[in-house]
Every structure is written in C-alpha cells, then in structure tokens.
Design a protein around this motif. Structure first.
Motif, short mmCIF file in Angstrom:
data_model
loop_
_atom_site.label_atom_id
_atom_site.label_comp_id
_atom_site.label_asym_id
_atom_site.label_seq_id
_atom_site.Cartn_x
_atom_site.Cartn_y
_atom_site.Cartn_z
N ALA A 190 53.81 33.58 11.64
CA ALA A 190 52.63 34.45 11.95
C ALA A 190 51.51 33.37 11.74
CB ALA A 190 52.41 35.65 11.14
N LEU A 191 51.37 32.53 10.67
CA LEU A 191 50.21 31.71 10.55
C LEU A 191 50.16 30.61 11.61
CD1 LEU A 191 47.99 30.50 8.51
CD2 LEU A 191 49.78 29.32 7.35
N GLU A 215 46.28 30.21 18.32
CA GLU A 215 45.39 31.14 18.96
C GLU A 215 43.81 30.80 18.81
OE1 GLU A 215 46.26 34.88 17.44
OE2 GLU A 215 47.90 35.25 18.81
N ARG A 216 43.62 30.10 17.60
CA ARG A 216 42.23 29.51 17.21
C ARG A 216 42.01 28.13 17.54
NH1 ARG A 216 43.98 33.71 15.04
NH2 ARG A 216 42.57 35.32 13.67
N LYS A 268 51.14 30.86 14.66
CA LYS A 268 50.71 31.66 15.92
C LYS A 268 49.04 31.76 15.72
CE LYS A 268 51.48 35.83 18.83
NZ LYS A 268 49.97 36.47 18.46
N ALA A 269 48.51 32.11 14.54
CA ALA A 269 47.01 32.50 14.48
C ALA A 269 46.24 31.20 14.61
CB ALA A 269 46.88 33.13 13.15
N LEU A 286 44.44 34.99 6.95
CA LEU A 286 45.39 34.79 7.95
C LEU A 286 46.71 35.36 7.27
CD1 LEU A 286 44.76 31.64 9.67
CD2 LEU A 286 44.07 33.91 10.32
#
Length: 395
Positions: free
Chosen positions: A337-338, A344-345, A340-341, A331
C-alpha cells in the motif's frame, strides 16, 4: 604499514614519489599504479607504502582537510583519529583553563596533538605502537621543540612535567593495521587506570559515544559530540577541565560552526503528543546526553512516542540540535500500500529514516519501485504498538 614500508617511505625518494601520485585514484587504478612503479625500479616496500598513503590521504581529507596532503597515516590511526575541527575544540578547553602543557597518551597519528600544539600548548605525545609513534612524529615535526613524540605505554609515562593529560585509549586490537574493535575491559590503558588518573589531575578522555553510562564516574563532565550528522565520541573531563555545574553536554558541530547544550544532569522528557505539523529528529549527541527534553521545550514539542527519539510540534520553530521536517501526511505502513501511495504522488527520490521498527531501508527501497520526479523523506516508526509511515519534507 610495516616498519620496512615506513623506512622506505621516510626518505627523500619515498616522499617525492608519494607527492607525485595523482590526488585520487580508484581501486581499479591501484594495480596499474603498482605495476608502473615496480617497472620503474622502485622496491616492493616503497610501492606498497606510497600507494597506501596516497589512498589514505584522500580518505583523511574528511577529517583533516588540506592538511591531509602533508600527513602520513596508518589505517587504524586514521579511523580513531579526531577530526581537526573537533581536536581544536578539545585543545581550547585546555587553553581556556590556563593550562600550558599536556601529555597526549595514546596519541595515535597525532590528530589531537595537532590541535593542542596549534593553540600554543606544549605537548608530550606517546603511543604504544612503534610505527604509529613514528607517523605521529612526522606529522608533528612542524612544531619543533614544542612537541615531543616517543613510543611507550601510557601507564609508564612520566607526567611530572605536564599540567594535564589527554587520553585516547586504544579501542582496537594491537597494531596499526588491524581495526577490529575490542571490549571496554580490553582497552589500553584500562578504564580503571584512566579514571584513577582523572581523580588526581585535570584529564580529558576520548571514548566511544556508546559507552555504558553506568561506567561514567559521577564527578566528571560527560560531553557527547556529533559532527556533520554522525555521533563520533564521548569526552569525559575531570578536575579544572570540567565546567562548574555541568555534568551532561551535547556538542553539535557542522562545518565550522558549533552549538552546545549543557545541564547539571539528565533532563526530563516532555510528554508524548499526537503527530503535529512538524517532525524533529534530535542529533545523536543530544540523545546520548539525554537532553532531548531541553530541545523539546525550546521547540514547544513533545515526543511522538515515549520510547522513541522523535519529537513533534505544530510551531514552526527550528533548532541546531535537531533536523526538522514538515509533515505532509501519514501513509499506510504496509509495503504494498505504501508503494502504491508513493507512486500516486510521483515520489522518485526518497530518504528513508527508521526508529523502533525492524526494517531494512535498502531492501524496502527496492520493494517500493519508486518512480517520478518528486522527492520526500519517509519516517518508519511506531507510536505505542502501531507501526506508522510518515511522509515529510526537510525544513
């Protein structure tokens, strides 16, 4: 614990009062318990002693199990005491070498002496601190004449009647309540004295696992020990206690099971390779003993980075010397950004591990603002100069 408190405790009244207290009580309960006992007419020394002992017994269960409920402790003595399952393995080394009597110099509250006496060895236990020696005598009284306990200095102890010596140099400031750590040059007895003794008779020496490796003599076996995920000690074995052809060992204890790697010297690491299907985190004892290469070869793995103790492989192999994780994906390492990722998961429960990067997992966890029903493990590390974040699941 001061001697006045111990004297009050070591009476029929004191011991009965200690055994009558609840098995567990929180810090919030302490004031109420003290007030109740003082109102019942018990002396300040006795109240202080029994309340402290009740709390230490709860803490000591992690090291001594159910035996803790029949023992006494000092704060410093409990911190430095050997876990009972590890002490039993120490004792087995003496027994298997055919030795019958051991001087336990720096016995503390008697953790290792319990293991030695439990396997039928005769023990002469010595501690420099008066209160600690008295506590050890109480804990070891069940063995009768097979164990003697006395106050004294290790250097002044008569060793003519024993076959071997077990040493646990004091790595704390003098006393039984102050637990601030000292430098190796301030340990008691000194390492120079310890190593000199080890050159003349069979000796086992318990030290901190982070001891400078340059201080380890060439003619001893160095055994690092991990227990339930923590690297807890380094033991140096000399004379007939050192195994032939073994100079480096990593003992990994989990519950009642144990596994060990041994080698005649540090072993070479495997070359680095790209991130594979699995990521492996070696046990601390394996890392300290520099036996990562042995584990890597068994796992058909390579290092993720030559300077960081993570292994990676494609083969679905496991080992008692590592914790293994199945890699999901790499990731973004940037926090925003982490986060957000992970959202999303739907990762709401995250175990964070890091090596080779400057990061505070607690601070990062708050910044990620996790939510969701999923769980995973996040590795923060670097490969060369690149910072990477790897999402994985425990195998």
């Amino acid at each position: 614990m001061e001697m006045s408190e111990l004297s009050a405790l070591l009476t029929p009244e004191g011991l009965r009062l200690l055994d009558s207290l609840p098995e567990t009580f929180s810090i919030d309960d302490v004031a109420r318990t003290v007030s109740r006992l003082r109102a019942a007419g018990h002396s300040p020394d006795l109240v202080s002693a029994v309340v402290t002992q009740a709390r230490l017994r709860v803490k000591a269960r992690a090291k001594f199990g159910e035996f803790a409920d029949r023992m006494l402790f000092t704060r410093a003595g409990l911190e430095q005491a050997t876990r009972l399952q590890v002490a039993a393995r120490h004792a087995g080394r003496f027994r298997d070498a055919g030795l019958e009597s051991v001087a336990d110099l720096g016995c503390g509250i008697g953790g290792d002496a319990l293991g030695l006496a439990g396997l039928g060895l005769r023990v002469d236990a010595v501690d420099a601190d008066e209160v600690t020696a008295a506590v050890a005598a109480y804990n070891l009284a069940v063995f009768g004449d097979a164990v003697t306990v006395r106050q004294g200095l290790a250097e002044a102890s008569d060793r003519s009647s024993v076959d071997a010596v077990w040493l646990d140099p004091a790595r704390r400031t003098a006393g039984h309540s102050d637990t601030s750590r000292t430098r190796p040059e301030d340990w008691s007895p000194s390492l120079d004295w310890v190593f000199s003794l080890a050159s003349t008779m069979p000796v086992g020496v318990k030290l901190g696992p982070g001891l400078d490796r340059d201080m380890i003599p060439d003619d001893v076996e160095a055994q690092w020990v991990s227990a339930d995920g923590s690297t807890i000690e380094l033991v140096l074995w000399s004379g007939m206690l050192a195994r032939e052809g073994v100079r480096r060992a990593a003992l990994v204890v989990r519950g009642d099971t144990a596994h060990e790697l041994t080698a005649p010297a540090d072993t070479a690491d495997e070359p680095s390779r790209a991130l594979g299907a699995f990521l492996h985190e070696p046990e601390g004892a394996v890392i300290r003993a520099r036996l990562i290469g042995e584990v890597a070869r068994a796992l058909e793995a390579g290092t993720l980075d030559p300077h960081i103790a993570y292994l990676t492989s494609d083969a679905a192999l496991t080992s008692p010397f590592v914790s293994s994780f199945r890699v999901r994906e790499e990731l973004p390492a940037d926090t925003r950004a982490l986060a957000k990722a992970l959202r999303e998961r739907e990762i709401g429960r995250l175990e964070i591990k890091k090596r080779g990067v400057d990061a505070d997992p607690a601070v990062l966890r708050k910044s990620l603002k996790l939510r969701g029903d999923g769980s995973a493990t996040l590795f923060l590390t670097r490969i060369g100069s690149k910072r990477v974040a790897i999402l994985a699941d425990r195998v």
